[in-house]
Structure formats: structure tokens, C-alpha cells
Motif scaffolding. Sequence first.
Motif: not given
Length: 76
Positions: A25-40
Motif C-alpha cells: 500500500t505504500g504505507g509501510g505496514d502492509h507487505f507481501q513476501v515471497v521466500v524460496a528456500s531449500a529449508r521448506f
Amino acid sequence: MSVDRIQNLLEQAFPASEVEVEDRTGGGDHFQVVVASARFDGLSLLEQHRLVNEALAAPLADGTIHELRIRTKGNQ
């Protein structure tokens, strides 16, 4: 909270992984993250998301992150 700070927290928790962070949203409190890891690899989606939430526990607990959308994937 800045995208860079979240990115750093995730990169520390998931070294040598692909991490993307977007301020939705540009407000610094709503985020989307994508994490690709062998740990998963071999973990359920719930377990994968739990690991991401643990990595971001402090900003989630203090309300710095109001909304977090998570996408995870293993390296299989």
C-alpha cells in the motif's frame, strides 16, 4: 517499516534463499513476501508460513507489520 528491514530479517533467517518483499500500500505496514528456500523442502505450507512468521515475530508482535501476505516455495 522499510522493505529493506524486512528483507534483511528474512535473508538472515533463510540464507542463500530467494526473498522478495513488496510494500502493498505504500504505507509501510502492509507487505507481501515471497521466500524460496531449500529449508521448506518436505514441510507443509503451514510449517513454511510458521517459519516466516517466526523470522518476522518482532515487527508482527509490536504492530509494525499490520498485514502480511506470505508465499513460500521449496527448491525441489
